[in-house]
Design a protein around this motif. Sequence first.
Motif, PDB file in Angstrom:
ATOM      1  N   LYS A 185       0.868  -1.172   0.000  1.00  0.00           N
ATOM      2  CA  LYS A 185       0.000   0.000   0.000  1.00  0.00           C
ATOM      3  C   LYS A 185       0.908   1.225   0.000  1.00  0.00           C
ATOM      4  N   PHE A 186       0.465   2.245  -0.673  1.00  0.00           N
ATOM      5  CA  PHE A 186       1.255   3.464  -0.680  1.00  0.00           C
ATOM      6  C   PHE A 186       0.318   4.666  -0.773  1.00  0.00           C
ATOM      7  N   MET A 223      -4.496   0.595  -5.377  1.00  0.00           N
ATOM      8  CA  MET A 223      -3.272   0.278  -4.647  1.00  0.00           C
ATOM      9  C   MET A 223      -2.715   1.481  -3.892  1.00  0.00           C
ATOM     10  N   GLY A 224      -2.987   2.675  -4.392  1.00  0.00           N
ATOM     11  CA  GLY A 224      -2.459   3.884  -3.760  1.00  0.00           C
ATOM     12  C   GLY A 224      -3.574   4.801  -3.316  1.00  0.00           C
ATOM     13  N   GLU A 225      -3.268   5.618  -2.334  1.00  0.00           N
ATOM     14  CA  GLU A 225      -4.264   6.533  -1.790  1.00  0.00           C
ATOM     15  C   GLU A 225      -3.728   7.962  -1.864  1.00  0.00           C
ATOM     16  N   ASP A 226      -4.540   8.864  -2.373  1.00  0.00           N
ATOM     17  CA  ASP A 226      -4.195  10.280  -2.408  1.00  0.00           C
ATOM     18  C   ASP A 226      -4.305  10.815  -0.981  1.00  0.00           C
ATOM     19  N   VAL A 227      -3.188  11.213  -0.407  1.00  0.00           N
ATOM     20  CA  VAL A 227      -3.187  11.687   0.976  1.00  0.00           C
ATOM     21  C   VAL A 227      -2.961  13.197   1.069  1.00  0.00           C
ATOM     22  N   ASN A 228      -3.121  13.902  -0.045  1.00  0.00           N
ATOM     23  CA  ASN A 228      -2.931  15.355  -0.034  1.00  0.00           C
ATOM     24  C   ASN A 228      -3.773  16.026   1.036  1.00  0.00           C
ATOM     25  N   GLU A 229      -5.062  15.776   1.019  1.00  0.00           N
ATOM     26  CA  GLU A 229      -5.957  16.466   1.953  1.00  0.00           C
ATOM     27  C   GLU A 229      -5.671  16.073   3.397  1.00  0.00           C
ATOM     28  N   ILE A 256       5.359   6.889   0.487  1.00  0.00           N
ATOM     29  CA  ILE A 256       4.487   7.948  -0.029  1.00  0.00           C
ATOM     30  C   ILE A 256       5.215   8.559  -1.212  1.00  0.00           C
ATOM     31  N   LEU A 257       4.553   8.571  -2.346  1.00  0.00           N
ATOM     32  CA  LEU A 257       5.126   9.001  -3.608  1.00  0.00           C
ATOM     33  C   LEU A 257       4.822  10.477  -3.856  1.00  0.00           C
ATOM     34  N   ASN A 258       5.827  11.212  -4.319  1.00  0.00           N
ATOM     35  CA  ASN A 258       5.653  12.614  -4.698  1.00  0.00           C
ATOM     36  C   ASN A 258       5.251  12.653  -6.176  1.00  0.00           C
ATOM     37  N   THR A 259       4.081  13.184  -6.477  1.00  0.00           N
ATOM     38  CA  THR A 259       3.574  13.182  -7.847  1.00  0.00           C
ATOM     39  C   THR A 259       3.928  14.441  -8.632  1.00  0.00           C
ATOM     40  N   ASP A 260       4.703  15.341  -8.053  1.00  0.00           N
ATOM     41  CA  ASP A 260       5.073  16.563  -8.752  1.00  0.00           C
ATOM     42  C   ASP A 260       5.915  16.265  -9.987  1.00  0.00           C
ATOM     43  N   ARG A 261       5.850  17.155 -10.946  1.00  0.00           N
ATOM     44  CA  ARG A 261       6.631  17.101 -12.196  1.00  0.00           C
ATOM     45  C   ARG A 261       6.411  15.795 -12.959  1.00  0.00           C
ATOM     46  N   ASP A 262       5.176  15.358 -12.971  1.00  0.00           N
ATOM     47  CA  ASP A 262       4.776  14.156 -13.710  1.00  0.00           C
ATOM     48  C   ASP A 262       5.613  12.933 -13.340  1.00  0.00           C
ATOM     49  N   ALA A 263       5.970  12.803 -12.064  1.00  0.00           N
ATOM     50  CA  ALA A 263       6.780  11.672 -11.606  1.00  0.00           C
ATOM     51  C   ALA A 263       6.016  10.358 -11.707  1.00  0.00           C
ATOM     52  N   GLN A 276       4.695   9.821   9.825  1.00  0.00           N
ATOM     53  CA  GLN A 276       3.640   9.471  10.785  1.00  0.00           C
ATOM     54  C   GLN A 276       2.425   8.883  10.059  1.00  0.00           C
ATOM     55  N   ILE A 277       1.995   9.524   8.997  1.00  0.00           N
ATOM     56  CA  ILE A 277       0.837   9.050   8.237  1.00  0.00           C
ATOM     57  C   ILE A 277       1.138   7.701   7.584  1.00  0.00           C
ATOM     58  N   ALA A 278       2.331   7.560   7.038  1.00  0.00           N
ATOM     59  CA  ALA A 278       2.706   6.291   6.391  1.00  0.00           C
ATOM     60  C   ALA A 278       2.677   5.146   7.401  1.00  0.00           C
TER      61      ALA A 278
END
Length: 181
Positions: free
Chosen positions: A27-28, A158-164, A143-150, A133-135
């Motif tokens: 999970k990520f 499989m993954g959860e948007d944890v921005n909010e 936790i993956l950084n999605t900036d710059r089209d990474a 802590q959240i992870a």
Amino acid sequence: MRRILTFILSLCAVLTLSAQDSIPVLKFGYISYERTLQSMPDYAVVQQQLTDLRAQYDAEQQRVEQDFNLKYEEFLEGQRDFPQTILRKRQTELKELLERNIAFKNESRRQLAAAEAEALAPLKQRLADILAQIALERGYAFILNTDRDAAPFINPAMGEDVNELVIATLQSTETPKGALH
């Protein structure tokens, strides 16, 4: 021989299927690092401090350029009347002044970059602590950084948007004050 080969292939198939069942699913989480960093309460303060510092360097750079331009104009106006030794001396002075101005501009850029890194360091550390802590709480492998089209595609199963979640946590907790020296 054929039976033994069939038995081995069947055994391999069974072992492969049972091994796949025992493989844990990772999970990520994923975030926009820049968006979450900019949502921090002290981010605006740090940016204002950096803007003020940049303005000071820019003002000094303009003053230095004006001094150079004034001396260069004086040189151009008087170069026909100067004896050769004075002409060379003035040319050397202008060259040295230009080199110092270039060095100042380069040092200014370096100093601004260092000041930005220093001012943002406490904010980035706070963000890293919250992400860890959240992870841990949610059982994420990372936790993956999605900036710059990474990550052009993330499977939402499989993954959860944890921005909010990260932004809410940042807003509800006190952050260290970023300050320039």
